[in-house]
Design a protein around this motif. Sequence first.
Motif, PDB file in Angstrom:
ATOM      1  N   VAL A 224       0.651  -1.111   0.001  1.00 30.06           N
ATOM      2  CA  VAL A 224      -0.251   0.000   0.059  1.00 30.06           C
ATOM      3  C   VAL A 224       0.822   1.443  -0.186  1.00 30.06           C
ATOM      4  O   VAL A 224       1.710   1.154   0.854  1.00 30.06           O
ATOM      5  CB  VAL A 224      -1.004   0.115   1.274  1.00 30.06           C
ATOM      6  N   ARG A 225       0.781   1.951  -1.016  1.00 33.94           N
ATOM      7  CA  ARG A 225       1.548   3.315  -1.124  1.00 33.94           C
ATOM      8  C   ARG A 225       0.858   4.621  -1.032  1.00 33.94           C
ATOM      9  O   ARG A 225      -0.138   4.694  -1.447  1.00 33.94           O
ATOM     10  CB  ARG A 225       2.404   3.138  -2.424  1.00 33.94           C
ATOM     11  N   ILE A 226       1.373   5.404   0.103  1.00 36.79           N
ATOM     12  CA  ILE A 226       0.884   6.660   0.210  1.00 36.79           C
ATOM     13  C   ILE A 226       1.800   7.754   0.250  1.00 36.79           C
ATOM     14  O   ILE A 226       2.841   7.815   0.820  1.00 36.79           O
ATOM     15  CB  ILE A 226       0.110   6.555   1.696  1.00 36.79           C
ATOM     16  N   PRO A 227       1.797   8.433  -0.883  1.00 36.56           N
ATOM     17  CA  PRO A 227       2.740   9.887  -0.862  1.00 36.56           C
ATOM     18  C   PRO A 227       2.539  10.650   0.387  1.00 36.56           C
ATOM     19  O   PRO A 227       1.367  10.902   0.774  1.00 36.56           O
ATOM     20  CB  PRO A 227       2.334  10.441  -2.249  1.00 36.56           C
ATOM     21  N   TYR A 228       3.677  11.253   0.618  1.00 33.21           N
ATOM     22  CA  TYR A 228       3.567  11.987   1.863  1.00 33.21           C
ATOM     23  C   TYR A 228       2.689  13.094   1.506  1.00 33.21           C
ATOM     24  O   TYR A 228       2.079  13.590   2.476  1.00 33.21           O
ATOM     25  CB  TYR A 228       4.959  12.511   1.851  1.00 33.21           C
ATOM     26  N   ARG A 229       2.418  13.583   0.768  1.00 35.96           N
ATOM     27  CA  ARG A 229       1.615  14.771   0.231  1.00 35.96           C
ATOM     28  C   ARG A 229       0.192  14.719   0.489  1.00 35.96           C
ATOM     29  O   ARG A 229      -0.639  15.438   0.702  1.00 35.96           O
ATOM     30  CB  ARG A 229       2.096  15.253  -1.114  1.00 35.96           C
ATOM     31  N   GLU A 230      -0.152  13.310   0.620  1.00 37.55           N
ATOM     32  CA  GLU A 230      -1.478  12.756   0.898  1.00 37.55           C
ATOM     33  C   GLU A 230      -1.818  12.629   2.433  1.00 37.55           C
ATOM     34  O   GLU A 230      -2.989  12.419   2.811  1.00 37.55           O
ATOM     35  CB  GLU A 230      -1.823  11.497  -0.038  1.00 37.55           C
TER      36      GLU A 230
END
Length: 267
Positions: free
Chosen positions: A37-43
């Motif tokens: 599961v990938r979550i960009p820091y900006r999100e």
Amino acid sequence: MKAARVITEKLGSLRVRTALVLGSGLGELVHAVDGAVRIPYREIPGFPEGGVSGHSGELVAGMLYGVPVLILSGRVHYYERGDADAMRPVLEALRQVGIERLILTNAAGSLRSNVSPASVMLIEDHINWSGLNPLIGESSDARFVSMTEAYDAKLRSVLDQAANEIGVPLAKGVYMWFSGPSFETPAEIRMAQMLGADAVGMSTVPEVILARFFGMRVAACSVITNLGAGMTGAELSHQETKDVAPLGGKRLSMIIKKAFEIGFDQA
């Protein structure tokens, strides 16, 4: 709490107790995560986005060698904004989602000629040469964090055992934090050697202090990318860091894999 809620929602039923912070050139480890599961820091509310090449800036969660894990691919450094507590929102969120054990990695310069580029050093202690502290401004008495066992002996023992079992040399030593972004001078390197440091770098120490503040147990490793200024006569560069870090990163990945196999998450 907003950041923790976003992460928890994204993780779903995955319950993670171990996290890793990846330094320069070490991002390849995220490709070994199953069901990522990938979550960009900006999100993620409050997560700072770094501006250093070699740091991707995303949170990756899933199964790593059979163990639930959360990986921070990239960090924000003090030298980017002048904030020693830049990673506080990140580590606070990790604690709120249940992280108990934290493995920190970095790229560092060796102060020992027998610990060469592309090798790995297990950090046993550190020297905060910068004089900065991410807890300055914290008003509660919790700011007086004991650093006697900053680097957890049991976690270090598992990493040491893992390296021995797979035959990967693992140096051990003291890491000294310089603020950066300029590299150290030859005179500063000689000073660091006299003070008992074995490696120098521009990260990790603030995160160790914050992790201990939030009650997490810590282990840390440096991937050696160069010898300190003046030790070889060569000029230092960030490009060298990016070029060499993946070579040592492969060795560190092997150590981490074996550590998970023999029970790092149970230590």
